[in-house]
Enzyme design. Structure first.
Site, PDB file in Angstrom:
ATOM      1  N   ASN A  81      -8.809  -6.401  -4.207  1.00 57.54           N
ATOM      2  CA  ASN A  81      -7.558  -5.822  -4.688  1.00 57.54           C
ATOM      3  C   ASN A  81      -7.182  -6.538  -5.979  1.00 57.54           C
ATOM      4  O   ASN A  81      -6.748  -7.690  -5.956  1.00 57.54           O
ATOM      5  CB  ASN A  81      -6.480  -6.014  -3.605  1.00 57.54           C
ATOM      6  CG  ASN A  81      -5.181  -5.337  -3.970  1.00 57.54           C
ATOM      7  OD1 ASN A  81      -4.967  -4.950  -5.124  1.00 57.54           O
ATOM      8  ND2 ASN A  81      -4.314  -5.192  -2.982  1.00 57.54           N
TER       9      ASN A  81
ATOM     10  N   ARG B 151      12.659  -3.138  -9.085  1.00 56.24           N
ATOM     11  CA  ARG B 151      12.633  -1.843  -9.782  1.00 56.24           C
ATOM     12  C   ARG B 151      13.914  -1.065  -9.521  1.00 56.24           C
ATOM     13  O   ARG B 151      14.454  -1.097  -8.421  1.00 56.24           O
ATOM     14  CB  ARG B 151      11.439  -1.005  -9.308  1.00 56.24           C
ATOM     15  CG  ARG B 151      10.087  -1.582  -9.660  1.00 56.24           C
ATOM     16  CD  ARG B 151       8.997  -0.553  -9.390  1.00 56.24           C
ATOM     17  NE  ARG B 151       7.684  -1.149  -9.477  1.00 56.24           N
ATOM     18  CZ  ARG B 151       6.847  -1.260  -8.442  1.00 56.24           C
ATOM     19  NH1 ARG B 151       7.192  -0.801  -7.238  1.00 56.24           N
ATOM     20  NH2 ARG B 151       5.665  -1.814  -8.609  1.00 56.24           N
TER      21      ARG B 151
ATOM     22  N   ARG C  56      -9.206  -1.475  -3.863  1.00 58.59           N
ATOM     23  CA  ARG C  56      -7.931  -0.770  -3.918  1.00 58.59           C
ATOM     24  C   ARG C  56      -7.711  -0.383  -5.376  1.00 58.59           C
ATOM     25  O   ARG C  56      -7.740  -1.232  -6.262  1.00 58.59           O
ATOM     26  CB  ARG C  56      -6.801  -1.684  -3.441  1.00 58.59           C
ATOM     27  CG  ARG C  56      -5.476  -1.007  -3.528  1.00 58.59           C
ATOM     28  CD  ARG C  56      -4.365  -1.953  -3.875  1.00 58.59           C
ATOM     29  NE  ARG C  56      -3.215  -1.177  -4.329  1.00 58.59           N
ATOM     30  CZ  ARG C  56      -2.251  -1.677  -5.058  1.00 58.59           C
ATOM     31  NH1 ARG C  56      -2.287  -2.935  -5.426  1.00 58.59           N
ATOM     32  NH2 ARG C  56      -1.248  -0.930  -5.417  1.00 58.59           N
TER      33      ARG C  56
ATOM     34  N   HIS D 214       1.553   3.794  -2.262  1.00 53.51           N
ATOM     35  CA  HIS D 214       1.527   3.245  -0.892  1.00 53.51           C
ATOM     36  C   HIS D 214       0.766   4.184   0.050  1.00 53.51           C
ATOM     37  O   HIS D 214       0.988   4.162   1.262  1.00 53.51           O
ATOM     38  CB  HIS D 214       2.962   3.036  -0.331  1.00 53.51           C
ATOM     39  CG  HIS D 214       3.728   1.961  -1.027  1.00 53.51           C
ATOM     40  ND1 HIS D 214       5.062   2.095  -1.348  1.00 53.51           N
ATOM     41  CD2 HIS D 214       3.359   0.732  -1.448  1.00 53.51           C
ATOM     42  CE1 HIS D 214       5.485   0.994  -1.965  1.00 53.51           C
ATOM     43  NE2 HIS D 214       4.466   0.154  -2.029  1.00 53.51           N
TER      44      HIS D 214
ATOM     45  N   GLU E  47      -2.896  -2.015   5.166  1.00 49.94           N
ATOM     46  CA  GLU E  47      -3.573  -1.216   4.141  1.00 49.94           C
ATOM     47  C   GLU E  47      -5.035  -1.633   4.013  1.00 49.94           C
ATOM     48  O   GLU E  47      -5.912  -0.820   3.758  1.00 49.94           O
ATOM     49  CB  GLU E  47      -2.838  -1.400   2.804  1.00 49.94           C
ATOM     50  CG  GLU E  47      -1.460  -0.767   2.835  1.00 49.94           C
ATOM     51  CD  GLU E  47      -0.491  -1.339   1.827  1.00 49.94           C
ATOM     52  OE1 GLU E  47      -0.017  -2.471   2.036  1.00 49.94           O
ATOM     53  OE2 GLU E  47      -0.188  -0.656   0.841  1.00 49.94           O
TER      54      GLU E  47
END
Ligand code: ADP
Length: 403
Positions: free
Chosen positions: A10, A240, A91, A181, A388
């Site tokens: 990742n 964010r 990923r 996601h 994940e």
């Protein structure tokens, strides 16, 4: 069955996570996390056999990080040579409209990802660099697989993924909602299918981590989601802003003489919880709230409201036909207060919280997963830890087995 070793990679903008697994047991042999790549305080953390070792070391770029990590695998006698690795799963943040599923990486796949670099300027270049570098040092026979954050959302209908802007922006520039996601939503959907023994499920899944989004899942595929062209959209998050009036950008640029890039950077990194109360971690915000900090309370109320807004919207979009609402990721799995306040506000939907069950589920409590509503609640609300990495691993393994 013979045991085989697989790598899951990742690559973040300044970080790199590597895990080596033994398959088909899905046993993690080591996890190495390199952080602050190219910065003077760069370090790596190795987790193996329940032990954690931290090493400080300046690492120039992602390619050097890969080299160092692979050497660690050999030094720790987890592999004798790179040929022992049977497959590598990556990923990848963005697959644009190219990929609704994970794929074996070849030149065409890299070209396609390169063509959408503007959609993930911080994450896609390091991912491509790592893939390219690995191609030069491992045998051509070792497949590399791309697992995209966006794939799960490719099933959204046009009325949900298009923005109300000139249609040619979509046709010429790919301006649309992609959603992120996706691997987490796939994992949660799979777990819920098993739990409820039902293949076609309608779910509202709340992935509330430092990045946060919600997905409406209809018949076990994505119907709508809160993140958009980029992960900046939708819910208010740790740093964010989530959805705001787009005119704010031009207005602030004029007022401050900042560029669009600088302003957007602030919307990504200095907004959300942090923008309102100075802290981006839910735990820190709640600590301040206990001390009576009004701005922390305000930030918490604002983020809570955005979660309530989207759950309510998706409940209606799914015609009130919802098998379960699921909370997952860092705050979803652990923030008892946030879940309680969100669910209390959802009473008009017939949702009734079981306070005791909610209090019992979190990292240091008695349970990690379960139902947090009463038997007479119109919709059952679950807490489920996401994973994940297991989706990336399983996709890579399956693709490699079928070559
Ligand atoms: P990401 O993968 O997006 O970095 P995670 O899913 O690991 O994020 O979630 C991290 C966030 O989860 C933290 O920033 C924190 O706000 C929240 N979190 C983690 N543990 C707790 C807790 N015990 N209580 C409240 N919030 C928590």
């Amino acid at each position: 069955m013979r045991t085989e070793k697989y790598l899951v990679v990742n690559a973040g903008s300044s970080s790199l996570k590597f895990s080596l697994y033994e398959m088909p047991e899905q046993k993690e042999l080591i996890n190495i996390h390199v952080e602050k790549i190219s910065l003077p305080d760069c370090f790596l953390t190795l987790k193996m056999d329940g032990n954690k070792i931290k090493k400080s070391k300046f690492i120039e770029d992602h390619a050097e990080a890969v080299k160092i990590v692979l050497q660690e695998l050999i030094d720790n006698k987890l592999i004798n040579s790179l040929d022992e690795i049977k497959g590598i799963g990556h990923r990848v943040l963005h697959g644009g409209e190219f990929y609704a599923e994970s794929v074996k990486i070849d030149e065409e796949v890299i070209k396609n990802i390169e063509s959408i670099i503007d959609l993930g300027p911080l994450h896609l270049p390091p991912a491509i660099n790592v893939i390219r570098y690995l191609e030069t040092i491992v045998s051509k026979d070792i497949p590399q697989v791309a697992v995209f954050d966006t794939s799960f959302h490719q099933s959204m209908p046009k009325e949900n993924f298009l923005y109300p802007v000139p249609f040619e922006w979509y046709e010429k520039y790919g301006v649309r909602k992609y959603g992120f996601h996706g691997t987490s939503y796939r994992y949660i959907t799979k777990v819920m299918q098993e739990k409820l023994a039902k293949e076609k499920l309608n779910l509202i899944v709340c992935h509330i981590g430092s990045g946060a989004s919600i997905a409406a899942i209809k018949d076990s595929v994505c119907y709508n989601t809160t993140m958009g062209l980029t992960p900046l959209a939708g819910l208010m998050m740790g740093t964010r802003s989530g959805d705001i009036d787009p005119s704010i950008i031009e207005y602030i640029c004029k007022k401050t003489n900042m560029t669009i890039t600088e302003t957007t950077n602030i919307l990504n990194k200095q907004s959300g919880l942090k923008g309102i109360c100075g802290k981006n971690d839910f735990r820190d915000v709640e600590e301040l709230m206990i001390e009576g900090d009004n701005m922390a309370q305000l930030a918490f109320d604002m983020i809570k409201n955005t979660i309530i807004r989207f759950i309510s919207q998706y409940y209606v979009e799914l015609d009130g036909n919802v098998d379960a609402i699921v909370f997952t990721a860092g705050a979803g799995e652990n923030d008892i207060d946030l879940r309680r306040e969100v669910l209390n506000k959802l009473k008009p939907l017939g949702i009734i919280i079981d306070e005791k069950a909610n209090d019992d589920i979190a990292k240091f409590r008695s349970k990690k997963s379960g139902i947090i509503t009463t038997n007479d609640s119109k919709v059952a609300v679950y807490v489920e830890p996401t994973d994940e990495e297991s989706i990336i691993l399983m996709d890579t393994y399956t693709i490699c087995q079928n070559i």
